[in-house]
Design a protein around this motif. Structure first.
Motif, PDB file in Angstrom:
ATOM      1  N   ILE A   1       0.843  -1.201   0.000  1.00 62.43           N
ATOM      2  CA  ILE A   1       0.000   0.000   0.000  1.00 62.43           C
ATOM      3  C   ILE A   1       0.876   1.248   0.000  1.00 62.43           C
ATOM      4  N   LYS A   2       1.939   1.229   0.803  1.00 60.38           N
ATOM      5  CA  LYS A   2       2.818   2.401   0.896  1.00 60.38           C
ATOM      6  C   LYS A   2       3.467   2.740  -0.442  1.00 60.38           C
ATOM      7  N   ILE A   3       3.973   1.732  -1.149  1.00 63.20           N
ATOM      8  CA  ILE A   3       4.644   2.031  -2.415  1.00 63.20           C
ATOM      9  C   ILE A   3       3.671   2.028  -3.605  1.00 63.20           C
ATOM     10  N   LYS A   4       2.411   1.709  -3.323  1.00 59.15           N
ATOM     11  CA  LYS A   4       1.362   1.710  -4.363  1.00 59.15           C
ATOM     12  C   LYS A   4       1.714   0.771  -5.516  1.00 59.15           C
ATOM     13  N   LYS A   5       2.189  -0.416  -5.153  1.00 60.51           N
ATOM     14  CA  LYS A   5       2.608  -1.381  -6.169  1.00 60.51           C
ATOM     15  C   LYS A   5       2.503  -2.778  -5.569  1.00 60.51           C
ATOM     16  N   TYR A   6       2.214  -3.739  -6.436  1.00 64.41           N
ATOM     17  CA  TYR A   6       2.188  -5.137  -5.999  1.00 64.41           C
ATOM     18  C   TYR A   6       3.589  -5.561  -5.559  1.00 64.41           C
ATOM     19  N   ILE A   7       3.650  -6.220  -4.424  1.00 64.37           N
ATOM     20  CA  ILE A   7       4.892  -6.807  -3.931  1.00 64.37           C
ATOM     21  C   ILE A   7       4.680  -8.315  -3.899  1.00 64.37           C
ATOM     22  N   PRO A   8       5.627  -9.089  -4.426  1.00 59.95           N
ATOM     23  CA  PRO A   8       5.466 -10.542  -4.337  1.00 59.95           C
ATOM     24  C   PRO A   8       5.278 -10.958  -2.882  1.00 59.95           C
ATOM     25  N   SER A   9       4.250 -11.658  -2.606  1.00 58.31           N
ATOM     26  CA  SER A   9       3.838 -12.141  -1.289  1.00 58.31           C
ATOM     27  C   SER A   9       2.543 -11.493  -0.829  1.00 58.31           C
ATOM     28  N   VAL A  10       2.045 -10.522  -1.544  1.00 57.11           N
ATOM     29  CA  VAL A  10       0.795  -9.863  -1.136  1.00 57.11           C
ATOM     30  C   VAL A  10      -0.406 -10.773  -1.379  1.00 57.11           C
ATOM     31  N   ILE A  11      -0.416 -11.479  -2.488  1.00 54.99           N
ATOM     32  CA  ILE A  11      -1.559 -12.351  -2.787  1.00 54.99           C
ATOM     33  C   ILE A  11      -1.724 -13.406  -1.694  1.00 54.99           C
ATOM     34  N   THR A  12      -0.629 -14.092  -1.349  1.00 55.45           N
ATOM     35  CA  THR A  12      -0.731 -15.120  -0.318  1.00 55.45           C
ATOM     36  C   THR A  12      -0.945 -14.510   1.064  1.00 55.45           C
ATOM     37  N   SER A  13      -0.530 -13.263   1.264  1.00 52.43           N
ATOM     38  CA  SER A  13      -0.813 -12.587   2.534  1.00 52.43           C
ATOM     39  C   SER A  13      -2.305 -12.318   2.662  1.00 52.43           C
ATOM     40  N   ILE A  14      -2.902 -11.807   1.594  1.00 51.94           N
ATOM     41  CA  ILE A  14      -4.337 -11.497   1.618  1.00 51.94           C
ATOM     42  C   ILE A  14      -5.154 -12.782   1.809  1.00 51.94           C
ATOM     43  N   ILE A  15      -4.753 -13.843   1.137  1.00 48.26           N
ATOM     44  CA  ILE A  15      -5.451 -15.123   1.288  1.00 48.26           C
ATOM     45  C   ILE A  15      -5.152 -15.738   2.653  1.00 48.26           C
ATOM     46  N   GLY A  16      -3.909 -15.593   3.118  1.00 45.58           N
ATOM     47  CA  GLY A  16      -3.479 -16.233   4.359  1.00 45.58           C
ATOM     48  C   GLY A  16      -4.075 -15.643   5.620  1.00 45.58           C
ATOM     49  N   ILE A  17      -4.379 -14.347   5.616  1.00 47.75           N
ATOM     50  CA  ILE A  17      -4.892 -13.723   6.842  1.00 47.75           C
ATOM     51  C   ILE A  17      -6.218 -14.332   7.291  1.00 47.75           C
ATOM     52  N   PRO A  18      -7.249 -14.375   6.451  1.00 47.20           N
ATOM     53  CA  PRO A  18      -8.504 -14.946   6.954  1.00 47.20           C
ATOM     54  C   PRO A  18      -8.389 -16.432   7.299  1.00 47.20           C
ATOM     55  N   ILE A  19      -7.636 -17.185   6.501  1.00 48.69           N
ATOM     56  CA  ILE A  19      -7.465 -18.603   6.799  1.00 48.69           C
ATOM     57  C   ILE A  19      -6.772 -18.772   8.149  1.00 48.69           C
ATOM     58  N   SER A  20      -5.713 -18.005   8.365  1.00 49.41           N
ATOM     59  CA  SER A  20      -4.969 -18.085   9.626  1.00 49.41           C
ATOM     60  C   SER A  20      -5.822 -17.651  10.808  1.00 49.41           C
ATOM     61  N   MET A  21      -6.618 -16.620  10.608  1.00 50.63           N
ATOM     62  CA  MET A  21      -7.491 -16.140  11.695  1.00 50.63           C
ATOM     63  C   MET A  21      -8.525 -17.206  12.080  1.00 50.63           C
ATOM     64  N   ILE A  22      -9.053 -17.898  11.093  1.00 50.94           N
ATOM     65  CA  ILE A  22     -10.017 -18.982  11.379  1.00 50.94           C
ATOM     66  C   ILE A  22      -9.332 -20.093  12.160  1.00 50.94           C
ATOM     67  N   ILE A  23      -8.135 -20.470  11.737  1.00 49.07           N
ATOM     68  CA  ILE A  23      -7.390 -21.527  12.432  1.00 49.07           C
ATOM     69  C   ILE A  23      -7.118 -21.111  13.874  1.00 49.07           C
ATOM     70  N   LEU A  24      -6.638 -19.875  14.058  1.00 49.64           N
ATOM     71  CA  LEU A  24      -6.342 -19.421  15.427  1.00 49.64           C
ATOM     72  C   LEU A  24      -7.604 -19.313  16.262  1.00 49.64           C
ATOM     73  N   TYR A  25      -8.698 -18.895  15.669  1.00 52.56           N
ATOM     74  CA  TYR A  25      -9.969 -18.823  16.402  1.00 52.56           C
ATOM     75  C   TYR A  25     -10.380 -20.214  16.880  1.00 52.56           C
ATOM     76  N   LYS A  26     -10.297 -21.208  15.984  1.00 54.81           N
ATOM     77  CA  LYS A  26     -10.674 -22.573  16.365  1.00 54.81           C
ATOM     78  C   LYS A  26      -9.756 -23.111  17.462  1.00 54.81           C
ATOM     79  N   CYS A  27      -8.477 -22.792  17.365  1.00 54.93           N
ATOM     80  CA  CYS A  27      -7.529 -23.231  18.395  1.00 54.93           C
ATOM     81  C   CYS A  27      -7.782 -22.509  19.715  1.00 54.93           C
ATOM     82  N   ALA A  28      -8.117 -21.222  19.633  1.00 55.03           N
ATOM     83  CA  ALA A  28      -8.394 -20.448  20.851  1.00 55.03           C
ATOM     84  C   ALA A  28      -9.605 -21.009  21.588  1.00 55.03           C
ATOM     85  N   MET A  29     -10.564 -21.551  20.843  1.00 58.75           N
ATOM     86  CA  MET A  29     -11.749 -22.145  21.477  1.00 58.75           C
ATOM     87  C   MET A  29     -11.393 -23.428  22.223  1.00 58.75           C
ATOM     88  N   ILE A  30     -10.322 -24.082  21.828  1.00 59.65           N
ATOM     89  CA  ILE A  30      -9.891 -25.330  22.460  1.00 59.65           C
ATOM     90  C   ILE A  30      -8.957 -25.051  23.645  1.00 59.65           C
TER      91      ILE A  30
END
Length: 181
Positions: free
Chosen positions: A101-130
């Motif tokens: 966002i700062k450089i206003k340009k795609y940086i390699p790793s942004v796609i997997t970061s955007i996909i990884g955040i919600p997936i990771s949050m779901i995993i951590l939420y499920k683990c936090a419940m346990i």
């Protein structure tokens, strides 16, 4: 909890494959970033591609190691450290997105970061419940985050050190090849 443990290194591998494949190309095709954002880009300035790839591998070791340990020796301390490592990975994702966002340009790793955040949050939420969150758990979650920050500092130092060694060896090879001609 065990069914989620090995997802940490898998998510990391997918994310870092995008980095490994893309960063060399990205820096070669965008040298203007070093002049326009010197503070942000300084850590990448003199890195050799081989040092970068070895650094990514080094970063994988603690993610995989703590996941395996927690998988084969299940206990709350290892689960907590694993949870802290996962939080650090999510923070890493946000850093990539913020830089893009700062450089206003795609940086390699942004796609997997955007996909990884919600997936990771779901995993951590499920683990936090346990998990049970007592003082020890919170302390070791913080320890996990601090360990990953420390690992990143070591990673930066080792990639810079290795880049200098590779540069020196390349210089020697260049002069040796020049003399034999």
């Amino acid at each position: 909890m065990r069914e989620y443990l090995l997802l940490l290194p898998i998510i990391f591998i997918i994310h870092d494959m995008e980095e490994i494949v893309g960063f060399g190309w990205f820096f070669r095709n965008n040298p203007w970033l070093f002049d326009r954002y010197p503070k942000m880009m300084n850590m990448y300035r003199d890195l050799k591609e081989m040092a970068w790839k070895l650094g990514v591998y080094e970063e994988f070791i603690p993610f995989f190691g703590v996941s395996l340990l927690a998988y084969y020796f299940p206990n709350n301390i290892l689960y907590s450290i694993w949870f802290g490592f996962f939080l650090a990975l999510i923070g890493h994702f946000f850093v990539h997105i913020g830089l893009s966002i700062k450089i206003k340009k795609y940086i390699p790793s942004v796609i997997t970061s955007i996909i990884g955040i919600p997936i990771s949050m779901i995993i951590l939420y499920k683990c936090a419940m346990i998990m049970t969150f007592d003082t020890t758990t919170i302390i070791f979650i913080i320890v996990g985050i601090i360990l990953m920050i420390g690992n990143f500092c070591f990673l930066k130092w080792s990639m810079t050190f290795l880049s200098r060694k590779l540069e020196f060896k390349n210089d020697i090879r260049f002069y040796t090849e020049k003399r034999t001609l």
